[in-house]
Design a protein around this motif. Structure first.
Motif, PDB file in Angstrom:
ATOM      1  N   SER A 349       0.844  -1.200   0.000  1.00  0.00           N
ATOM      2  CA  SER A 349       0.000   0.000   0.000  1.00  0.00           C
ATOM      3  C   SER A 349       0.879   1.250   0.000  1.00  0.00           C
ATOM      4  N   LEU A 350       0.381   2.275  -0.627  1.00  0.00           N
ATOM      5  CA  LEU A 350       1.088   3.563  -0.740  1.00  0.00           C
ATOM      6  C   LEU A 350       2.440   3.430  -1.443  1.00  0.00           C
ATOM      7  N   ALA A 351       2.594   2.459  -2.324  1.00  0.00           N
ATOM      8  CA  ALA A 351       3.865   2.204  -3.012  1.00  0.00           C
ATOM      9  C   ALA A 351       3.656   2.251  -4.520  1.00  0.00           C
ATOM     10  N   THR A 352       4.783   2.394  -5.217  1.00  0.00           N
ATOM     11  CA  THR A 352       4.784   2.432  -6.682  1.00  0.00           C
ATOM     12  C   THR A 352       5.928   1.568  -7.190  1.00  0.00           C
ATOM     13  N   ALA A 353       5.654   0.728  -8.165  1.00  0.00           N
ATOM     14  CA  ALA A 353       6.675  -0.107  -8.794  1.00  0.00           C
ATOM     15  C   ALA A 353       6.971   0.424 -10.181  1.00  0.00           C
ATOM     16  N   THR A 354       8.269   0.517 -10.502  1.00  0.00           N
ATOM     17  CA  THR A 354       8.701   0.988 -11.817  1.00  0.00           C
ATOM     18  C   THR A 354       9.523  -0.113 -12.471  1.00  0.00           C
ATOM     19  N   VAL A 355       9.069  -0.572 -13.627  1.00  0.00           N
ATOM     20  CA  VAL A 355       9.793  -1.581 -14.396  1.00  0.00           C
ATOM     21  C   VAL A 355      10.558  -0.854 -15.501  1.00  0.00           C
ATOM     22  N   ARG A 356      11.888  -0.941 -15.452  1.00  0.00           N
ATOM     23  CA  ARG A 356      12.746  -0.280 -16.440  1.00  0.00           C
ATOM     24  C   ARG A 356      13.103  -1.304 -17.513  1.00  0.00           C
ATOM     25  N   VAL A 357      12.698  -1.025 -18.755  1.00  0.00           N
ATOM     26  CA  VAL A 357      12.924  -1.940 -19.867  1.00  0.00           C
ATOM     27  C   VAL A 357      13.756  -1.212 -20.917  1.00  0.00           C
ATOM     28  N   PRO A 358      15.068  -1.449 -20.996  1.00  0.00           N
ATOM     29  CA  PRO A 358      15.876  -0.805 -22.043  1.00  0.00           C
ATOM     30  C   PRO A 358      15.496  -1.330 -23.430  1.00  0.00           C
ATOM     31  N   THR A 359      15.651  -0.475 -24.421  1.00  0.00           N
ATOM     32  CA  THR A 359      15.430  -0.918 -25.801  1.00  0.00           C
ATOM     33  C   THR A 359      16.513  -1.917 -26.195  1.00  0.00           C
ATOM     34  N   HIS A 360      16.127  -2.860 -27.061  1.00  0.00           N
ATOM     35  CA  HIS A 360      17.046  -3.907 -27.507  1.00  0.00           C
ATOM     36  C   HIS A 360      17.496  -3.598 -28.929  1.00  0.00           C
ATOM     37  N   GLU A 361      18.767  -3.854 -29.190  1.00  0.00           N
ATOM     38  CA  GLU A 361      19.306  -3.514 -30.517  1.00  0.00           C
ATOM     39  C   GLU A 361      18.674  -4.335 -31.621  1.00  0.00           C
ATOM     40  N   ASP A 362      18.134  -5.520 -31.270  1.00  0.00           N
ATOM     41  CA  ASP A 362      17.484  -6.363 -32.274  1.00  0.00           C
ATOM     42  C   ASP A 362      15.989  -6.123 -32.358  1.00  0.00           C
ATOM     43  N   GLY A 363      15.446  -5.279 -31.488  1.00  0.00           N
ATOM     44  CA  GLY A 363      14.003  -5.070 -31.465  1.00  0.00           C
ATOM     45  C   GLY A 363      13.597  -3.769 -32.119  1.00  0.00           C
ATOM     46  N   THR A 364      12.310  -3.695 -32.455  1.00  0.00           N
ATOM     47  CA  THR A 364      11.718  -2.486 -33.040  1.00  0.00           C
ATOM     48  C   THR A 364      10.468  -2.044 -32.306  1.00  0.00           C
ATOM     49  N   CYS A 365       9.916  -2.930 -31.433  1.00  0.00           N
ATOM     50  CA  CYS A 365       8.650  -2.615 -30.763  1.00  0.00           C
ATOM     51  C   CYS A 365       8.597  -3.332 -29.420  1.00  0.00           C
ATOM     52  N   LEU A 366       8.109  -2.646 -28.392  1.00  0.00           N
ATOM     53  CA  LEU A 366       7.957  -3.223 -27.067  1.00  0.00           C
ATOM     54  C   LEU A 366       6.500  -3.608 -26.832  1.00  0.00           C
ATOM     55  N   PHE A 367       6.284  -4.791 -26.225  1.00  0.00           N
ATOM     56  CA  PHE A 367       4.952  -5.271 -25.848  1.00  0.00           C
ATOM     57  C   PHE A 367       4.906  -5.471 -24.343  1.00  0.00           C
ATOM     58  N   TRP A 368       3.751  -5.236 -23.740  1.00  0.00           N
ATOM     59  CA  TRP A 368       3.566  -5.500 -22.319  1.00  0.00           C
ATOM     60  C   TRP A 368       2.171  -6.073 -22.069  1.00  0.00           C
ATOM     61  N   GLU A 369       2.063  -6.890 -21.002  1.00  0.00           N
ATOM     62  CA  GLU A 369       0.822  -7.486 -20.552  1.00  0.00           C
ATOM     63  C   GLU A 369       0.864  -7.519 -19.031  1.00  0.00           C
ATOM     64  N   PHE A 370      -0.264  -7.235 -18.375  1.00  0.00           N
ATOM     65  CA  PHE A 370      -0.273  -7.295 -16.922  1.00  0.00           C
ATOM     66  C   PHE A 370      -1.700  -7.503 -16.424  1.00  0.00           C
ATOM     67  N   ALA A 371      -1.768  -8.021 -15.193  1.00  0.00           N
ATOM     68  CA  ALA A 371      -3.039  -8.254 -14.503  1.00  0.00           C
ATOM     69  C   ALA A 371      -2.755  -8.295 -13.009  1.00  0.00           C
ATOM     70  N   THR A 372      -3.794  -8.160 -12.210  1.00  0.00           N
ATOM     71  CA  THR A 372      -3.664  -8.192 -10.749  1.00  0.00           C
ATOM     72  C   THR A 372      -4.733  -9.103 -10.162  1.00  0.00           C
ATOM     73  N   ASP A 373      -4.573  -9.393  -8.873  1.00  0.00           N
ATOM     74  CA  ASP A 373      -5.566 -10.172  -8.133  1.00  0.00           C
ATOM     75  C   ASP A 373      -6.533  -9.233  -7.413  1.00  0.00           C
TER      76      ASP A 373
END
Length: 480
Positions: A349-373
């Motif tokens: 509670s009262l917290a924030t999570a930050t996911v740092r995802v660097p770009t990849h030299e072989d990639g062109t597009c980032l995808f993400w998926e998430f869900a909670t309980d």
């Protein structure tokens, strides 16, 4: 004697006035009393003398002799032998005219003209009505001339007004055409970015029905465009507010801080009001995670430190919007993620999570998926223009007190009494603003084309929850 009088009249037939010798003496008097300047009135008097002599004008020989002498003096000045014709011994009229001219002595030409007018006026009562008639005619001509000038001026003004209106209309049409071309370019870029995703989604919704697939794709493209324009408008409004605050601070502080220029990606016209992209939960397509995708690397443990060894990268001219959609298979998604403990985060509670995802030299597009309980959570995406030394994904969990300290630093960094604090953070652009998502009911998915080299920041915000902690299931990957 009659022949002599006629000779006197003929003697002024070829007389003319030298306009270069006009004087100002008595000019105002004649202009007020007669309506003409002295040279003009003198010309009119000579004309009257020649036309009316012997008819309406009955003068004695002596009066005529004096008038002719005035005309000679007004034309040539003082008597000169070179301008006086040869006079025979028996030429009585010629000798009388020469003597009358010589008798005027050093009289000025202006005085001679004035005396001629006064003498003629005193000798002939019809001379003044004659001049009044010509004065009225002159005024009428001046009135007509003025009316013509006014008409030409109005026509010129009307022509200029029409020209300006036509020019303004052309400029407006060019501006509309330019805006239309810009809109078409933006739509083409957005459609190119989401063509595969929308086609896959339409194929799943309406298999074997090409017409309905095309209609659905058009609706998705229009919705995506409106979301993008709304997001750009919000960013532009935010930066304008920031610039206004900076200008206000510069005016009030003794040591003003430099104003940051607005990024080129935000120099766009305000779009029509639409629902923000972050509030759209339906319609965008489901992404096939098995089609040419590669994991972005292992996830490190929770840390409080910002990665070191990163350099700043200048932002590009245009930041494309993200594509977002939802899917209903939330339980199967959680089951597929549970086996990797790095992809399950406990956010207090009262917290924030930050996911740092660097770009990849072989990639062109980032995808993400998430869900909670059980409960929702806030989510937003940012892009940090920096060079990461590795492509490893990292997670940072910060308490609300850390966020408040950061906000206080933002508020006091320009305070003179507090002292200036150096800000070495790299520039960051907002891709998706933080909003609460009902990710406990369905899986939230999204993608974004790499704008360049940098680090994506996926923010999962639980700072609004006073008592409940959240369990987050997430997955990130890139496509080639």
């Amino acid at each position: 004697m009659a022949d002599a009088e006629q000779s006197l009249v003929n003697g002024v037939t070829n007389l003319s006035v030298n306009d270069n010798d006009k004087g100002k003496e008595g000019g105002d008097e004649f202009a007020k009393g007669w309506g003409f300047s002295l040279p003009e009135l003198y010309k009119l008097a000579v004309r009257f003398f020649k036309e009316k002599d012997g008819k309406a004008l009955k003068l004695t020989y002596k009066d005529k002799l004096r008038l002719v002498a005035y005309t000679k003096q007004a034309t040539y000045g003082k008597y000169r032998n070179d301008v006086s014709p040869e006079v025979g011994f028996l030429d009585v009229v010629g000798n009388d005219r020469r003597q009358a001219w010589q008798a005027l002595g050093d009289m000025s030409q202006t005085t001679a003209m004035a005396e001629f007018v006064k003498q003629l006026d005193s000798l002939c009562p019809l001379f003044r009505p004659f001049t009044e008639a010509h004065s009225a005619e002159k005024q009428e001509q001046q009135r007509k001339k003025q009316e013509e000038e006014d008409r030409l001026r109005r026509e010129a003004e009307e022509k200029e007004r029409r020209r300006r209106e036509e020019e303004a209309q052309k400029q407006l049409e060019l501006q509309k055409q330019k805006q239309l071309e810009q809109e078409m370019q933006i739509r083409a870029a957005l459609n190119q970015q989401t063509a595969v995703q929308f086609a896959q989604y339409a194929q799943q919704q309406y298999p074997n029905n090409k017409q309905q697939q095309d209609e659905l794709i058009r609706q998705l493209q229009e919705q995506h465009y409106q979301q993008y324009m709304q997001q750009v408008y919000q960013q532009q409004l935010l930066h304008q507010q920031q610039q206004y605050q900076q200008m206000h601070q510069q005016a009030s502080n003794t040591a003003p801080a430099p104003t940051q220029p607005t990024p080129a990606s935000q120099q766009m016209a305000p779009p029509p009001t639409q629902q923000p992209a972050s509030q759209q939960s339906e319609a965008p397509p489901q992404t096939n995670v098995n089609s040419n995708v590669t994991p972005n690397g292992p996830v490190e443990g929770t840390t409080e430190k910002k990665p070191e060894g990163e350099g700043h990268v200048p932002p590009p001219a245009l930041l494309m919007p993200a594509s977002v959609w939802t899917r209903k298979d939330i339980q199967s998604f959680k089951d597929s993620v549970k086996h990797c403990q790095e992809n399950v985060i406990k956010i207090g509670s009262l917290a924030t999570a930050t996911v740092r995802v660097p770009t990849h030299e072989d990639g062109t597009c980032l995808f993400w998926e998430f869900a909670t309980d059980y409960y929702d959570i806030g989510f937003g995406v940012y892009f940090e223009w920096t060079v990461s030394p590795s492509t490893t994904v990292s997670v940072t969990v910060s308490e609300s007190s850390d966020e408040e300290e950061f906000d206080e630093e933002q508020d006091t960094k320009n305070d003179v009494e507090q002292g200036a604090k150096k800000d070495d953070r790299p520039p960051t652009d907002e891709i998706i603003p933080v909003y609460r998502r009902d990710c406990h009911e369905e899986v939230y998915c999204g993608s974004h084309a790499y704008p360049g080299q940098g680090v994506y920041l996926l923010k999962f915000d639980n700072s609004y929850s006073l008592w409940r902690s959240k369990t987050l299931y997430y997955r990130v990957y890139y496509s080639r």
